[in-house]
Design an enzyme around this catalytic site. Structure first.
Site, short mmCIF file in Angstrom:
data_model
loop_
_atom_site.label_atom_id
_atom_site.label_comp_id
_atom_site.label_asym_id
_atom_site.label_seq_id
_atom_site.Cartn_x
_atom_site.Cartn_y
_atom_site.Cartn_z
N THR A 1 1.00 3.14 -6.54
CA THR A 1 1.47 3.77 -5.32
C THR A 1 0.65 5.08 -4.94
OG1 THR A 1 3.80 4.47 -4.22
CG2 THR A 1 3.44 5.22 -6.46
N GLY B 1 -3.12 2.26 -3.95
CA GLY B 1 -2.27 3.81 -3.84
C GLY B 1 -2.20 4.21 -2.40
N VAL C 1 0.90 -1.07 0.08
CA VAL C 1 -0.26 -0.07 -0.05
C VAL C 1 1.04 1.17 0.02
CG1 VAL C 1 -1.50 1.37 1.53
CG2 VAL C 1 -2.17 -1.08 0.94
N CYS C 2 0.51 2.42 -0.79
CA CYS C 2 1.32 3.57 -0.76
C CYS C 2 2.58 3.40 -1.07
CB CYS C 2 0.88 4.01 0.69
SG CYS C 2 1.45 5.88 1.00
N THR C 3 3.59 4.01 -0.61
CA THR C 3 5.01 3.97 -0.94
C THR C 3 5.60 2.55 -0.79
OG1 THR C 3 5.45 5.14 0.63
CG2 THR C 3 5.41 6.42 -1.38
#
Lengths: 232, 232
Positions: B127, B157, B107-109
């Site tokens: 990302t 994301g 998730v995310c970065t």
């Protein structure tokens, strides 16, 4: 967030306890922690690790006895509320803080704790959909909305409503531009893969499965609350 | 969740590290922890408390060296990824786990860490919106969607997308009825008070404020990634 310098510092006290539902407060925490010029206190009875209902363990940073008066008192919920509904020391801490707080707030079944402390009677408020009728037992005017604002009481519905709730509070404290920047920072553009997040939209089978799985807990909770209300 | 008995036990390993964005994993944790017959591991290099980028402190339960091979490897993100992008031991742990995992996810970065470990090249992935161009530097086929599934890679994301991501994984593992019951249990019926959760909908002022606040961090991160890619 350019107005940070012009606002007085705000303190937010997040009250946690054993068997809390962690997302009730970790969602709001992410929003609150991005507010300008704001100090968060993760408050618990002691500094011992707090374990959530599903095993995640947190370290509180401030014991109740050392908490300053906070501007925003925030009480999350979870199965662990049942043990706190009759805990005098716990409820007294909420009452004392509420006397000076600018906002008294909750997410999920945290509102049952506020009600047990006598802090929601005469107000409109909400809670997790499974416990709406239990909140009404306390004489609270129950409103089945995701976030309910009534004067200085702000309450959110179940678990994930905490993110919506916290963005509402962010806007109350620092204005819509700040709240919107935080929303963009956490990319809060929700796209649930199913339309099953409310008893108004879930299928009967899904509702039944959730009700059945929680029936024993809800029955025990009702008995506790009926006993508390009878003693008042 | 009546099919719990008929499925083999599933293990999910959540990899955490200093300066993580806590909601990247606490959102998915709440969903994963409600899966039937599933064991979660909160994995870190040691059992020392892990502090998030905004000060929330967690206790991991399993050090990398004692982790079993997990079925679902899950890597969240946050500012702390920068220190891990070049951390050989950390990346080797991801590589080793990915060899036997049924799903490799982020998730995310967190996807930048998977890419730094060579685990996303040849896959479509996503990302946080601020780092989409950085993920592309690794030669990943970047797809700006909230959740991207490409064979056994599932990426989400920014931050709050983790809840959507986890419900998608819940459905992959145990079917839609189970995922829908979890969604109803956490009352995931999002009602953001503003429509500012994506650069497609936020105002230019809001986008500028978020970009400005993160510019230094993003510049540093780009330099780190350019160096890594040049050395490959």
């Amino acid at each position: 967030m350019s107005n940070a310098e012009h606002n007085p510092a705000i303190s937010i006290g997040i009250v946690i306890f054993t068997n809390i539902t962690q997302l009730d407060f970790t969602g709001p925490y992410e929003v609150f922690a991005k507010l300008p010029n704001t100090k968060l206190y993760l408050l618990a009875e002691t500094l011992e690790p707090i374990q959530s209902d599903r095993g995640l363990r947190f370290l509180p940073d401030t014991p109740f006895a050392q908490s300053p008066p906070v501007d925003v008192l925030f009480v999350p919920g979870g199965p662990g509320i049942d043990a706190k509904l009759e805990d005098r020391n716990f409820l007294d801490f909420l009452k004392t803080q509420a006397q000076t707080a600018r906002y008294v707030t909750s997410v999920c079944t945290g509102s049952l704790l506020l009600a047990a402390a006598g802090l929601l009677q005469g107000y409109r408020a909400t809670t997790h959909w499974l416990s709406l009728d239990l909140l009404a037992l306390f004489g609270v005017e129950v409103v089945p909305q995701r976030v309910v604002i009534d004067r200085d009481r702000i309450t959110g519905g179940g678990v994930t409503s905490g993110i919506d709730f916290a963005l509402v509070i962010a806007a109350e404290l620092y204005g819509e531009a700040t709240a919107q920047s935080i929303q963009l920072g956490i990319e809060y553009n929700p796209q649930p893969p199913f339309n099953s997040g409310s008893p108004q939209t879930a299928t009967d089978n899904v509702i039944d499965s959730v009700k059945t799985a929680s029936q024993n807990r809800q029955d025990r909770r009702r008995q506790i609350i009926q006993k508390i209300v009878a003693q008042q």
